[in-house]
Write a protein that holds these residues in place. Structure first.
Motif, PDB file in Angstrom:
ATOM      1  N   GLN A 134       0.859  -1.185   0.000  1.00 24.31           N
ATOM      2  CA  GLN A 134       0.000   0.000   0.000  1.00 24.31           C
ATOM      3  C   GLN A 134       0.900   1.242   0.000  1.00 24.31           C
ATOM      4  O   GLN A 134       1.680   1.439   0.938  1.00 24.31           O
ATOM      5  N   TYR A 136       2.603   4.466   0.676  1.00 25.51           N
ATOM      6  CA  TYR A 136       2.488   5.456   1.747  1.00 25.51           C
ATOM      7  C   TYR A 136       3.889   5.807   2.229  1.00 25.51           C
ATOM      8  O   TYR A 136       4.742   4.949   2.394  1.00 25.51           O
ATOM      9  N   VAL A 188       5.243   6.451  -2.052  1.00 19.73           N
ATOM     10  CA  VAL A 188       4.296   6.632  -3.159  1.00 19.73           C
ATOM     11  C   VAL A 188       5.019   6.702  -4.493  1.00 19.73           C
ATOM     12  O   VAL A 188       4.590   6.083  -5.479  1.00 19.73           O
ATOM     13  N   GLY A 192       3.860   3.341  -6.301  1.00 18.83           N
ATOM     14  CA  GLY A 192       2.771   3.734  -7.191  1.00 18.83           C
ATOM     15  C   GLY A 192       2.973   3.289  -8.629  1.00 18.83           C
ATOM     16  O   GLY A 192       2.099   2.638  -9.221  1.00 18.83           O
ATOM     17  N   SER A 224      -4.578   4.704   1.095  1.00 19.46           N
ATOM     18  CA  SER A 224      -4.015   4.935  -0.242  1.00 19.46           C
ATOM     19  C   SER A 224      -4.624   4.032  -1.303  1.00 19.46           C
ATOM     20  O   SER A 224      -4.494   4.311  -2.503  1.00 19.46           O
TER      21      SER A 224
END
Length: 271
Positions: A134, A136, A188, A192, A224
């Motif tokens: 995730q 973050y 991120v 991402g 997120s």
């Protein structure tokens, strides 16, 4: 490669798979069913998956293994990096003669699953990330210092537990470095793009409770995910379950098993 059972007829196999400077303890249930490879938490063992594999049953080919220096048998290595963990997925699948598989990862293993699926779209049937991967930015200088301090303290008693397989055969610095590296990978700007590149069906099973000592951090990190799923139509949040991060594979294993079934059904419909 050591072999403790007959695998030529598709029966259960347990043994050691040599990889680079080490060897990994692997279990392969065999058979002709859809292959599912399970990727453990950072310092966890393959035993954590027993509830998931039992729920799915014997029509699947379950492949579990202990990462470098984890569990009772996997051997030490000079390389405990995340990239080594991703390479080990390829090594285990190659050793077991598996071309395509569903990858299922919990916590640290979820990051491995996401990276492997993004890099191997032709080999990944799909990916399931269980309360991990995730994006973050949780790693700060203070957090890093706290991680190093915590592992130095834990190193006082961890050697006593190593024969049981409950703690890895890694020293405090090696474990801290692994945890800090994960924090960098979770940023991120790092994670991402990896998730955006996934082109196979991917599902998240997300916990909702807080683990001891997390101080609200897990639930904040989970915020997120909706944006991740919105950007990439291949990714969905299949379930948010009541248990916390540490208990999810024990208490909400049915949600993980159901996500595996969903991925496999999608692959069957496309063929």
């Amino acid at each position: 490669m050591t072999d403790n059972s007959n695998s030529s007829n598709g029966s259960r196999w347990t043994g050691m798979v040599p990889v680079e400077d080490t060897a990994l303890a692997v279990t392969d249930t065999g058979g002709s069913g859809v292959a599912v490879v399970y990727l453990n938490g950072q310092f966890a063992t393959q035993g954590y998956w027993r509830h998931v594999t039992a729920d799915l049953g014997t029509t699947w080919r379950h492949i579990t293994y202990d990462e470098r220096a984890r569990g009772r048998k996997s051997r030490r290595s000079a390389d405990y990096s995340f990239e080594a963990a991703v390479r080990d997925v390829d090594a285990v699948l190659a050793a077991r003669g598996v071309d395509r598989a569903i990858v299922v990862g919990w916590s640290y293993g979820a990051f491995v699953a996401a990276h492997w699926a993004s890099r191997n779209p032709e080999r990944a049937v799909g990916a399931i990330m269980v309360d991990g991967a995730q994006p973050y930015d949780w790693l700060t200088d203070d957090t890093e210092a706290g991680i190093r301090k915590s592992f130095r303290r834990m190193n006082l008693f961890m050697p006593l537990l190593r024969p049981t397989g409950l703690t890895p055969r890694m020293n405090a610095e090696e474990m801290a470095n692994s945890n800090i590296e994960l924090g960098k990978l979770a940023r991120v700007r790092e994670l991402g793009p990896v998730l955006d590149r996934i082109t196979v069906p991917a599902r998240y099973v997300v916990a909702s409770g807080e683990s001891f000592g997390s101080q609200g951090g897990h639930e904040q990190i989970r915020t997120s995910l909706p944006a991740v799923a919105e950007r990439n139509p291949n990714i969905r949040i299949s379930a948010k379950v009541p248990s916390n991060h540490g208990a999810i594979l024990r208490k909400d294993f049915r949600a993980v098993a159901e996500a595996v079934r969903e991925i496999a059904a999608l692959d069957h419909s496309e063929h």
